[in-house]
Motif scaffolding. Structure first.
Motif, short mmCIF file in Angstrom:
data_model
loop_
_atom_site.label_atom_id
_atom_site.label_comp_id
_atom_site.label_asym_id
_atom_site.label_seq_id
_atom_site.Cartn_x
_atom_site.Cartn_y
_atom_site.Cartn_z
N ASP A 251 0.81 -1.22 0.00
CA ASP A 251 0.00 0.00 0.00
C ASP A 251 0.84 1.27 0.00
O ASP A 251 0.56 2.22 0.73
N ASP A 252 1.89 1.29 -0.84
CA ASP A 252 2.72 2.49 -1.01
C ASP A 252 3.45 2.90 0.27
O ASP A 252 3.76 4.08 0.46
N TRP A 253 3.74 1.95 1.15
CA TRP A 253 4.48 2.27 2.37
C TRP A 253 5.98 2.24 2.11
O TRP A 253 6.49 1.43 1.34
N SER A 254 6.67 3.13 2.79
CA SER A 254 8.13 3.18 2.75
C SER A 254 8.66 3.37 4.15
O SER A 254 7.93 3.76 5.07
N GLN B 263 13.05 18.25 13.86
CA GLN B 263 11.70 18.39 13.32
C GLN B 263 11.71 17.96 11.87
O GLN B 263 12.56 18.39 11.08
N VAL B 264 10.77 17.07 11.52
CA VAL B 264 10.65 16.59 10.16
C VAL B 264 9.34 17.10 9.58
O VAL B 264 8.27 16.93 10.18
N ALA B 265 9.43 17.76 8.42
CA ALA B 265 8.26 18.29 7.73
C ALA B 265 7.99 17.45 6.49
O ALA B 265 8.83 17.38 5.60
N PHE B 266 6.85 16.77 6.45
CA PHE B 266 6.46 15.95 5.30
C PHE B 266 5.57 16.76 4.37
O PHE B 266 4.69 17.50 4.82
N ASP B 267 5.78 16.59 3.07
CA ASP B 267 4.98 17.31 2.08
C ASP B 267 3.61 16.63 1.96
O ASP B 267 3.52 15.47 1.55
N PRO B 268 2.52 17.32 2.30
CA PRO B 268 1.20 16.69 2.29
C PRO B 268 0.70 16.35 0.89
O PRO B 268 -0.24 15.57 0.75
N ARG C 278 3.49 6.46 4.21
CA ARG C 278 2.69 6.03 3.06
C ARG C 278 2.54 7.19 2.10
O ARG C 278 2.02 8.25 2.46
N THR C 279 3.07 6.99 0.91
CA THR C 279 2.95 8.03 -0.11
C THR C 279 1.61 7.92 -0.83
O THR C 279 0.98 6.86 -0.87
N ARG C 280 1.18 9.04 -1.37
CA ARG C 280 -0.08 9.05 -2.10
C ARG C 280 0.05 8.25 -3.39
O ARG C 280 1.13 8.16 -3.98
N SER C 281 -1.02 7.65 -3.81
CA SER C 281 -1.01 6.82 -5.01
C SER C 281 -0.52 7.64 -6.20
O SER C 281 -1.01 8.75 -6.45
N GLY C 282 0.48 7.10 -6.89
CA GLY C 282 1.02 7.78 -8.06
C GLY C 282 2.06 8.83 -7.75
O GLY C 282 2.61 9.45 -8.67
N SER D 33 17.09 16.92 3.18
CA SER D 33 15.80 16.65 2.56
C SER D 33 15.85 15.39 1.71
O SER D 33 16.92 14.86 1.39
N LEU D 34 14.68 14.92 1.32
CA LEU D 34 14.53 13.70 0.52
C LEU D 34 13.43 13.89 -0.50
O LEU D 34 12.34 14.37 -0.16
N GLU D 35 13.70 13.53 -1.74
CA GLU D 35 12.69 13.55 -2.79
C GLU D 35 12.08 12.16 -2.93
O GLU D 35 12.75 11.14 -2.70
N ALA D 36 10.80 12.10 -3.30
CA ALA D 36 10.14 10.80 -3.44
C ALA D 36 10.84 9.93 -4.47
O ALA D 36 10.92 8.71 -4.33
#
Length: 567
Positions: free
Chosen positions: A195-198, A408-413, A457-461, A488-491
């Motif tokens: 389910d798109d988990w990392s 502090q970790v900021a995730f891109d919504p 879990r990243t969004r589908s696609g 930082s990290l890119e998908a």
């Protein structure tokens, strides 16, 4: 993965308030004794490390901070998500620790995760000790971050005080084996096909410790448990030997004091310079004799009083507590004990280092004492572990390179649907307090690495786009000036599999999955997606050990096999 540096900001002197945990146990002194030598000399040298994954960039963040997990909400993804601005986010805001039915992910649509740094490793050491005795550890004693931080990481290190920041990750793919690895797989990261988990790893590293002669002088107050059980052969006598060895190893400009406690506490040696006084110190060590109960509170209070009386400007002043932490007389509450020595800690910056021993060990009390005492804990179960602590782990604890450090970790919504920080339950900080330097963080010395693992879990696609930015903030140990560093990290940089990527991420995942299996409700509501069974996990650990020749990983594989047999 990118690493960026932010500038210095003004701040104020930090006060202390650290999180709590709970635990129990009893002692075995032969270990305590060896631990003593460990704690003493170990406090004086350093660990090494260095990973070269990061690249510098100029991005930096302004804003404030909060607890660690959430679901990504909507928003503009043209830029990386910023830490929250300073200010109140509302008292009714749900924190990550409040679990829902889906993998313990907090339902609050918050893209920030904030926590104080922690370098404790006692939980893993005590779990291994328990397993070696044919028992599964009490789930309440399992702290995943201490499992993860028990293993060396090869993060790139800074040249001076402060931190480097490494962010990587990969999909969880339990179907692929080591034989499936290709060169393109050899990245430091991992996603989960479920389910798109990392799994996303945030790694922080301080500078390597220099030679012993480069550190400041040490003023160490040893607080030694001499309660009745220490009278058994191989306990107090070994403690005396360990203290004697410590006395011979310290430098002439170092100082030591010795406080003992049983039903009462006593300063048997005030702060004494080693130069010209080694015989006097040896005499004090030789005179140690067992007594009655365990009044740990009196021992800590007297230890701090002795440390203040012998305070040395320009030296590293530290209280070293060696005990099984099974307090049964006087104050037995960590908060009450530390409240009585609060002024000494805050005004003079005296930190507490805990060395836990014994098959029945009061882990909860020792861990809380160290957390609230601006220090950390290790656990030593035998002579071999004591030597390892002595030569590799404790040396870095004499000196500090960062005070009140928070991450502090900021995730891109737009990219991340939900996430969870694994562990650090008692180290969570409100998001808005990230840049409040009156809110306590963690104290870290040279040679340390700190690792935080997230299930994401990243969004589908969402195969590309910005995934997360991690920022660490700390105060200079001398000037108290605040500093920050980010990565930082890119998908698109997520690796294909945790198990076929780099060693560091695979080791982190193995340790975290192991803690997950041993912890509360570990088999019913796993915090980590894609968790393998213990037998398979032992195979991963053994494979890593064989490829690297790392003895610690061989021990991890054996511990997992033992847990599998006992389950």
């Amino acid at each position: 993965m990118k690493r960026t540096t932010d500038g210095t900001r003004d701040g104020t002197r930090a006060t202390r308030r650290k999180g709590a945990r709970t635990r129990r146990g009893a002692r075995r002194l032969r270990t305590a004794l060896v631990a003593l030598t460990a704690a003493s000399g170990l406090l004086l040298t350093a660990c090494n490390g260095g990973d070269h994954d990061g690249k510098a960039s100029d991005s930096s963040y302004e804003g404030g901070g909060g607890p660690g997990g959430g679901t990504g909400g909507g928003g503009n993804s043209d830029a990386a998500p910023l830490p929250a601005p300073d200010g109140t986010r509302g008292a009714d805001r749900q924190r990550e620790g409040e679990q829902d039915d889906r993998r313990d992910i907090a339902p609050d649509p918050d893209h920030l995760s904030t926590f104080a740094l922690d370098v404790d490793t006692a939980s893993y050491g005590y779990a291994r000790r328990t397993l070696s005795e044919g028992r599964l550890p009490d789930p309440s004693t399992i702290r995943p971050e201490e499992f993860v931080n028990s293993f060396r990481q090869d993060y790139e290190r800074p040249d001076g005080n402060g931190f480097t920041v490494t962010v990587d990750g990969a999909r969880v793919d339990s179907d692929r084996t080591d034989s499936d690895r290709t060169d393109s797989d050899r990245t430091d990261g991992a996603r989960t096909d479920e389910d798109d988990w990392s799994l996303v790893r945030v790694g922080l590293a301080t500078r390597s410790a220099g030679p012993d002669g480069d550190r400041p002088p040490a003023a160490l107050t040893f607080v030694i448990d001499i309660s009745g059980s220490m009278a058994e052969p191989g306990r107090l006598d070994l403690a005396r030997e360990s203290l004697a060895t410590m006395t011979d190893r310290l430098r002439d400009e170092d100082s030591v004091a010795i406080v003992t406690f049983s039903d009462e506490a006593e300063t048997v040696l005030p702060m004494t310079r080693l130069d010209g006084n080694r015989d006097e110190i040896h005499d004090a060590v030789d005179a140690l004799e067992p007594a009655q109960s365990t009044n740990l509170g009196a021992g800590v209070e007297t230890g701090y009083e002795t440390a203040v009386e012998g305070l040395r400007e320009g030296a590293t002043n530290r209280v070293v507590l060696v005990s099984d932490a099974l307090a049964n007389t006087g104050d037995t509450d960590a908060d009450t004990i530390l409240e009585r020595v609060g002024e000494s800690r805050r005004e003079h910056g005296i930190t507490l280092f805990g060395v836990g021993v014994g098959s029945d060990y009061g882990d909860a009390l020792m861990e809380r004492l160290a957390d609230k005492g601006d220090g950390h804990t290790v656990y030593v179960s035998d002579e071999e572990e004591a030597r390892e602590v002595f030569s590799e782990q404790l040396p870095r604890n004499i000196e500090l390179t960062a005070r009140d450090a928070k991450a502090q970790v900021a995730f891109d919504p737009e990219v991340v649907a939900e996430f969870r920080l694994v562990g650090y339950e008692n180290r969570r900080v409100a998001d808005e307090d990230f840049r409040d330097d009156d809110v306590d963080g963690g104290e870290v010395g040279p040679g340390h690495t700190v690792t935080a693992l997230y299930a994401v879990r990243t969004r589908s696609g969402a195969s590309d786009g910005h995934l997360a930015t991690a920022t660490v903030r700390w105060l200079d140990p001398t000037s108290r000036a605040p500093h920050e560093e980010s990565g930082s990290l890119e998908a698109g940089d997520l690796g294909d599999s945790v198990w076929t990527g780099g060693r560091g991420l695979a080791v982190t995942a193995t340790a975290a999955y192991f803690a997950d299996a041993l912890g509360p409700d570990g088999r019913r509501h796993r915090a980590l997606p894609g968790a393998p069974g213990l037998g398979e996990l032992a195979g991963h650990a053994a494979g890593l050990a064989d490829r690297t020749g790392d003895r610690d990983l061989h021990d991890l594989a054996e511990a997992i096999r033992t847990a599998d047999r006992l389950s």
